[in-house]
Design a protein around this motif. Structure first.
Motif, PDB file in Angstrom:
ATOM      1  N   ARG A 165      49.084  45.804  23.387  1.00 20.31           N
ATOM      2  CA  ARG A 165      48.363  46.916  22.768  1.00 20.31           C
ATOM      3  C   ARG A 165      48.831  47.114  21.326  1.00 20.31           C
ATOM      4  NH1 ARG A 165      44.771  50.775  24.102  1.00 20.31           N
ATOM      5  NH2 ARG A 165      45.098  52.790  23.108  1.00 20.31           N
ATOM      6  N   VAL A 185      53.812  68.371  32.589  1.00 17.39           N
ATOM      7  CA  VAL A 185      54.688  67.216  32.785  1.00 17.39           C
ATOM      8  C   VAL A 185      56.098  67.540  32.301  1.00 17.39           C
ATOM      9  CG1 VAL A 185      55.061  64.810  32.176  1.00 17.39           C
ATOM     10  CG2 VAL A 185      52.732  65.660  32.493  1.00 17.39           C
ATOM     11  N   ARG A 235      59.834  68.205  34.371  1.00 15.02           N
ATOM     12  CA  ARG A 235      61.117  67.565  34.107  1.00 15.02           C
ATOM     13  C   ARG A 235      62.205  68.590  33.741  1.00 15.02           C
ATOM     14  NH1 ARG A 235      61.398  62.096  32.782  1.00 15.02           N
ATOM     15  NH2 ARG A 235      59.560  61.006  33.540  1.00 15.02           N
ATOM     16  N   ARG A 275      40.853  59.292  18.294  1.00 13.75           N
ATOM     17  CA  ARG A 275      41.431  60.272  19.204  1.00 13.75           C
ATOM     18  C   ARG A 275      42.356  59.638  20.236  1.00 13.75           C
ATOM     19  NH1 ARG A 275      41.125  63.032  24.009  1.00 13.75           N
ATOM     20  NH2 ARG A 275      40.174  61.161  24.850  1.00 13.75           N
ATOM     21  N   GLN A 276      41.843  58.561  20.873  1.00 15.64           N
ATOM     22  CA  GLN A 276      42.640  57.890  21.904  1.00 15.64           C
ATOM     23  C   GLN A 276      44.015  57.497  21.366  1.00 15.64           C
ATOM     24  OE1 GLN A 276      42.240  56.390  25.046  1.00 15.64           O
ATOM     25  NE2 GLN A 276      40.189  57.056  25.602  1.00 15.64           N
ATOM     26  N   GLN A 312      47.677  58.882  22.348  1.00 19.65           N
ATOM     27  CA  GLN A 312      48.687  57.959  22.852  1.00 19.65           C
ATOM     28  C   GLN A 312      49.997  58.084  22.063  1.00 19.65           C
ATOM     29  OE1 GLN A 312      47.791  53.758  23.408  1.00 19.65           O
ATOM     30  NE2 GLN A 312      49.690  53.832  24.583  1.00 19.65           N
ATOM     31  N   ALA A 321      51.693  61.146  23.115  1.00 21.18           N
ATOM     32  CA  ALA A 321      52.209  60.957  24.468  1.00 21.18           C
ATOM     33  C   ALA A 321      53.527  60.195  24.412  1.00 21.18           C
ATOM     34  CB  ALA A 321      51.192  60.194  25.315  1.00 21.18           C
ATOM     35  N   GLN A 358      57.112  61.555  25.493  1.00 19.07           N
ATOM     36  CA  GLN A 358      57.878  60.790  26.481  1.00 19.07           C
ATOM     37  C   GLN A 358      59.300  60.518  25.958  1.00 19.07           C
ATOM     38  OE1 GLN A 358      57.592  59.615  29.479  1.00 19.07           O
ATOM     39  NE2 GLN A 358      59.131  57.972  29.534  1.00 19.07           N
ATOM     40  N   LYS A 414      41.113  71.997  33.543  1.00 19.46           N
ATOM     41  CA  LYS A 414      41.446  70.630  33.918  1.00 19.46           C
ATOM     42  C   LYS A 414      41.491  70.484  35.433  1.00 19.46           C
ATOM     43  CE  LYS A 414      41.989  67.796  31.135  1.00 19.46           C
ATOM     44  NZ  LYS A 414      40.840  67.031  30.618  1.00 19.46           N
ATOM     45  N   TRP A 421      40.922  62.367  32.090  1.00 21.94           N
ATOM     46  CA  TRP A 421      41.618  62.622  30.821  1.00 21.94           C
ATOM     47  C   TRP A 421      41.106  61.777  29.652  1.00 21.94           C
ATOM     48  CZ3 TRP A 421      44.407  63.344  35.377  1.00 21.94           C
ATOM     49  CH2 TRP A 421      45.033  64.589  35.494  1.00 21.94           C
ATOM     50  N   ASP A 422      40.178  60.861  29.961  1.00 13.60           N
ATOM     51  CA  ASP A 422      39.644  59.989  28.928  1.00 13.60           C
ATOM     52  C   ASP A 422      40.768  59.220  28.223  1.00 13.60           C
ATOM     53  OD1 ASP A 422      37.864  58.738  27.283  1.00 13.60           O
ATOM     54  OD2 ASP A 422      37.735  60.383  25.849  1.00 13.60           O
ATOM     55  N   MET A 423      41.725  58.738  29.003  1.00 23.00           N
ATOM     56  CA  MET A 423      42.805  57.939  28.420  1.00 23.00           C
ATOM     57  C   MET A 423      42.668  56.520  28.941  1.00 23.00           C
ATOM     58  SD  MET A 423      46.220  60.191  28.822  1.00 23.00           S
ATOM     59  CE  MET A 423      46.475  61.768  28.066  1.00 23.00           C
ATOM     60  N   ASN A 424      42.455  55.584  28.016  1.00 23.44           N
ATOM     61  CA  ASN A 424      42.366  54.201  28.446  1.00 23.44           C
ATOM     62  C   ASN A 424      43.711  53.503  28.355  1.00 23.44           C
ATOM     63  OD1 ASN A 424      39.680  53.895  29.246  1.00 23.44           O
ATOM     64  ND2 ASN A 424      39.024  53.903  27.112  1.00 23.44           N
ATOM     65  N   PHE A 425      44.770  54.292  28.357  1.00 25.08           N
ATOM     66  CA  PHE A 425      46.101  53.702  28.284  1.00 25.08           C
ATOM     67  C   PHE A 425      46.983  54.434  29.285  1.00 25.08           C
ATOM     68  CE2 PHE A 425      47.904  57.370  26.207  1.00 25.08           C
ATOM     69  CZ  PHE A 425      46.814  57.940  25.589  1.00 25.08           C
ATOM     70  N   ASP A 426      48.149  53.835  29.535  1.00 26.34           N
ATOM     71  CA  ASP A 426      49.070  54.468  30.465  1.00 26.34           C
ATOM     72  C   ASP A 426      50.033  55.343  29.670  1.00 26.34           C
ATOM     73  OD1 ASP A 426      50.822  55.208  32.331  1.00 26.34           O
ATOM     74  OD2 ASP A 426      51.218  53.210  33.114  1.00 26.34           O
ATOM     75  N   PRO A 427      50.000  56.661  29.858  1.00 23.38           N
ATOM     76  CA  PRO A 427      50.852  57.524  29.032  1.00 23.38           C
ATOM     77  C   PRO A 427      52.328  57.490  29.451  1.00 23.38           C
ATOM     78  CG  PRO A 427      49.566  58.844  30.546  1.00 23.38           C
ATOM     79  CD  PRO A 427      49.178  57.431  30.789  1.00 23.38           C
ATOM     80  N   THR A 428      52.705  56.556  30.307  1.00 24.88           N
ATOM     81  CA  THR A 428      54.078  56.367  30.807  1.00 24.88           C
ATOM     82  C   THR A 428      54.666  57.595  31.524  1.00 24.88           C
ATOM     83  OG1 THR A 428      55.126  56.882  28.701  1.00 24.88           O
ATOM     84  CG2 THR A 428      54.681  54.555  29.154  1.00 24.88           C
ATOM     85  N   THR A 429      54.334  58.782  31.040  1.00 28.79           N
ATOM     86  CA  THR A 429      54.840  59.959  31.751  1.00 28.79           C
ATOM     87  C   THR A 429      53.971  60.188  32.988  1.00 28.79           C
ATOM     88  OG1 THR A 429      53.505  61.205  30.229  1.00 28.79           O
ATOM     89  CG2 THR A 429      55.856  61.217  29.850  1.00 28.79           C
ATOM     90  N   SER A 430      54.457  61.053  33.882  1.00 29.03           N
ATOM     91  CA  SER A 430      53.744  61.250  35.135  1.00 29.03           C
ATOM     92  C   SER A 430      52.661  62.316  34.997  1.00 29.03           C
ATOM     93  CB  SER A 430      54.751  61.648  36.209  1.00 29.03           C
ATOM     94  OG  SER A 430      55.637  62.603  35.663  1.00 29.03           O
ATOM     95  N   VAL A 431      51.742  62.082  34.077  1.00 35.38           N
ATOM     96  CA  VAL A 431      50.676  63.052  33.835  1.00 35.38           C
ATOM     97  C   VAL A 431      49.868  63.321  35.101  1.00 35.38           C
ATOM     98  CG1 VAL A 431      48.481  63.391  32.641  1.00 35.38           C
ATOM     99  CG2 VAL A 431      50.455  62.545  31.386  1.00 35.38           C
ATOM    100  N   HIS A 438      49.859  66.898  37.393  1.00 40.26           N
ATOM    101  CA  HIS A 438      48.665  67.729  37.505  1.00 40.26           C
ATOM    102  C   HIS A 438      48.176  67.795  38.946  1.00 40.26           C
ATOM    103  CE1 HIS A 438      47.665  68.766  33.296  1.00 40.26           C
ATOM    104  NE2 HIS A 438      48.483  67.752  33.055  1.00 40.26           N
TER     105      HIS A 438
END
Lengths: 425, 227
Positions: free
Chosen positions: A270, A302, A306, A324-325, A329, A332, A336, B158, B184-194, B198
């Motif tokens: 990516r 989230v 934690r 936006r995406q 990211q 995020a 993280q 949400k 969430w309209d996220m095409n990626f992995d946000p690594t956190t436990s979203v 939720h």
């Protein structure tokens, strides 16, 4: 021997500056010849006109006893044509009225004559053209001399200037050749002339520098990929071997490792994709505070889960052209990171020209700021924790994609702030 | 369900075929694009799973020729090409979903399920429903009110969105990635436990106070609403 000379001239002629010099010399010669011919023509015409009017005046004064012709002028009046001096008579034929002729006689000199026949009398005025010819000769000699010297010095200076510039261009070519052969350290080091060749050289140096950085980054990246993927790969293998040996739980651990490898790989790909992307596809005008609010809604639970707190701070906002995406990211990833390395309080903030995340953890030594945004660089004391060290590298790639600046700073009194500062539109 | 599977990898193909068959589907596996096209025109399939790079005729061309002949069978692309442009290209050609290798079988299985019960263009009325009901749980999307066993449950925007997504797919496995993409309209992995966070918040509201659990976790796969 011949081929050496031929080669030398071929090289010379390949130089655009030598060609330019030759072309300019040719143009110079052409213009000079044209000017000389025109001048010669005009001077000849003008002196003849003067001589003619002098002769006319002499003829008009022929009856005046006081009249004595100027040297080189000769006047006479005779009753019959054959009484004219033989030198003239042989060259002209008797005609009625007034006529003017030039006689070019190599032995007796050149003459301009005017003959006027009135009734039975012939009056003749003649002027020797020697002095005029001398003047023209001198004029032509001056022309030839100045033209020749001018042309020669022009050609010589042009050639030496061309050779000088050519040497510098050759130097740049040589540097480019070296670069293409993989000697990425070679530079032109052009300076001191402040001309376009210097600019070219400096740009070549800049490009080479960038190239060297990119190549070393790629090398680093591959080395790091090898390192960071090798560890989960080793664990995967160990787990599978344990499973074969009869440990049922090892199977699930193997699946987790495979998943992790896949994640690391996705992240690497990516980043590479974001870095390689061009154009504005996927970009839209968005309000920074809207994105921050959206990210806050997604991540606040989230962070709370934690055992930490996420705070949204809107110090200002502006509209920017964003993907936006990608921005979501980036935030995020920053959140993280703050969860893993930061303290208990995480702040997501926007201001007039940027968006970012602050934590109140131990922070990072400013000396390491440059390091931590490189792909797969993890400060030694964090290598044991989860993650692949790609988070900030991805944030930087995303900032670059937006032509924005990634700004790292120390949060007072302690902690790290990372923000993406957009260019003003 | 009858599934057409086009996959030329000697290990992946049979693995997917076997997995889907274990779930009760009938699977025809092809390793050659041309053969798959012939089969697709001869037979009616419920879902087609196409690899993009296969011999003779690639998945994209196969899909284009199917769509050109008015074949509307749902298609999932399965591919190693994960670039956004490839994704867009596939969706533009008429695919309904896109799964990038490497993938978990559960993910594929969940997507196949989702695909098969996706309402066809003819019965969109169902998707327009603004009142959803499952067992004693009711969700009014217009009034944004959620009730269970007559008790009003306070949900934020949400949470309503997540619940709606589940309630429209009762009994189907919904994976983490599907939720990230759709809710969430996220095409990626946000690594956190979203997703996990939720979901657990939502669960605390709609499930915890009540005896019967509606939103269940399928470990390593995703979630199932109802049963």
């Amino acid at each position: 021997m011949f081929s050496v000379i031929k080669g030398y001239f071929q090289r010379m002629f390949r130089s655009s500056l030598v060609r330019l010099t030759i072309i300019l010399c040719l143009i110079f010669t052409l213009i000079f010849v044209a000017v000389s011919v025109t001048t010669y023509f005009l001077v000849t015409k003008e002196t003849l006109r003067q001589i003619d009017s002098e002769i006319e005046a002499g003829l008009a004064n022929l009856d005046n006893k006081e009249f004595s012709p100027r040297p080189d002028y000769y006047f006479t009046r005779v009753a019959r044509f054959r009484d004219l001096p033989e030198a003239f008579r042989a060259e002209i034929s008797p005609r009625d009225g007034k006529f003017i002729e030039s006689i070019d006689d190599p032995f007796r000199g050149d003459w301009r004559i005017v003959i006027n026949r009135t009734g039975e009398a012939w009056s003749l005025g003649a002027a020797r053209l020697n002095s005029r010819d001398d003047t023209l000769d001198v004029l032509m000699q001056v022309f030839l001399l100045t033209g020749g010297i001018g042309l020669l010095s022009f050609f010589g200076l042009g050639l030496s200037a061309a050779r000088f510039s050519q040497r510098r261009l050759d130097h740049i070519t040589q540097t480019l050749n070296d670069l293409s052969e993989g000697k990425l350290k070679s530079r032109t080091q052009m300076q001191g002339h402040r001309d376009d060749i210097d600019v070219l050289g400096r740009n070549v140096d800049k490009t080479a520098e960038q190239l060297e950085i990119l190549v070393s980054q790629t090398r680093n990246l591959s080395a790091n990929i090898a390192h960071d993927l090798r560890t989960p790969l080793a664990r995967l293998r160990a787990n599978l071997e344990q499973y074969i040996a009869g440990d049922e739980d090892a199977f699930e651990r193997a699946a987790v490792e495979a998943e992790r490898m896949s994640e690391i790989f996705n992240a690497i790909m990516r980043i590479a994709r974001i870095e390689a992307a061009t154009g504005n596809e996927g970009f839209e005008m968005l309000e920074l505070s809207d994105i921050a609010a959206e990210v806050y809604d997604v991540f606040e639970p989230v962070v709370t889960e934690r055992g930490k707190r996420l705070k949204l701070e809107t110090l200002g906002s502006s509209k920017s052209l964003l993907d936006r995406q990608l921005i979501v990211q980036a935030l995020a990833n920053l959140i993280q990171n703050a969860i893993v390395y930061g303290g208990d309080n995480i702040t997501l903030y926007t201001n007039q020209n940027g968006i970012g995340v602050c934590d109140d953890g131990d922070g990072v030594d400013p000396e390491n700021f440059d390091n931590i945004i490189r792909p797969m660089v993890r400060l030694d004391d964090t290598r044991q924790s989860e993650g692949a060290g790609l988070g900030l590298a991805m944030v930087r790639a995303i900032a670059d994609r937006h032509k924005a600046r990634l700004q790292l700073s120390t949060n007072e009194p302690h902690g790290l702030c990372v923000s993406i500062v957009f260019k003003k539109i | 369900m009858r599934i057409l599977l086009l996959e030329d990898d000697k290990q992946l193909g049979p693995w997917v075929k076997q997995g889907l068959e274990e779930e009760g589907h009938v699977v025809d596996l092809f390793v050659d694009g041309k053969d798959a096209l012939v089969a697709a025109t001869m037979q009616d399939y419920d879902v087609m799973i196409l690899d993009r790079m296969v011999p003779n005729l690639d998945g994209l061309s196969l899909l284009k020729s199917l769509r050109a002949s008015k074949n509307a069978t749902p298609v999932i692309f399965l591919t190693a090409l994960g670039e956004v442009e490839d994704r867009v290209e596939g969706l533009e050609a008429g695919s309904d979903d896109y799964l990038v290798k490497p993938f978990a079988f559960a993910e594929l299985s969940a997507r196949v399920q989702a695909m098969s019960r996706r309402p066809r263009a003819s019965d969109t009325v169902e998707t327009q429903t603004s009142k959803l009901k499952f067992a004693d749980l009711e969700l009014d999307l217009l009034k944004r009110v959620c009730k269970r066993a007559g008790e009003t449950i306070d949900l934020n925007g949400k949470e309503i969105q997540i619940l709606e997504y589940f309630m429209r797919r009762p009994g189907r496995v919904v994976t983490r990635t599907m939720l990230l993409e759709q809710v969430w309209d996220m095409n990626f992995d946000p690594t956190t436990s979203v997703v996990e966070t939720h979901i657990s918040r939502l669960r605390a509201k709609i499930d915890k106070p009540f005896p019967k659990e509606l939103l269940k976790t399928r470990r390593g796969i995703g979630y199932v609403f109802g049963d």
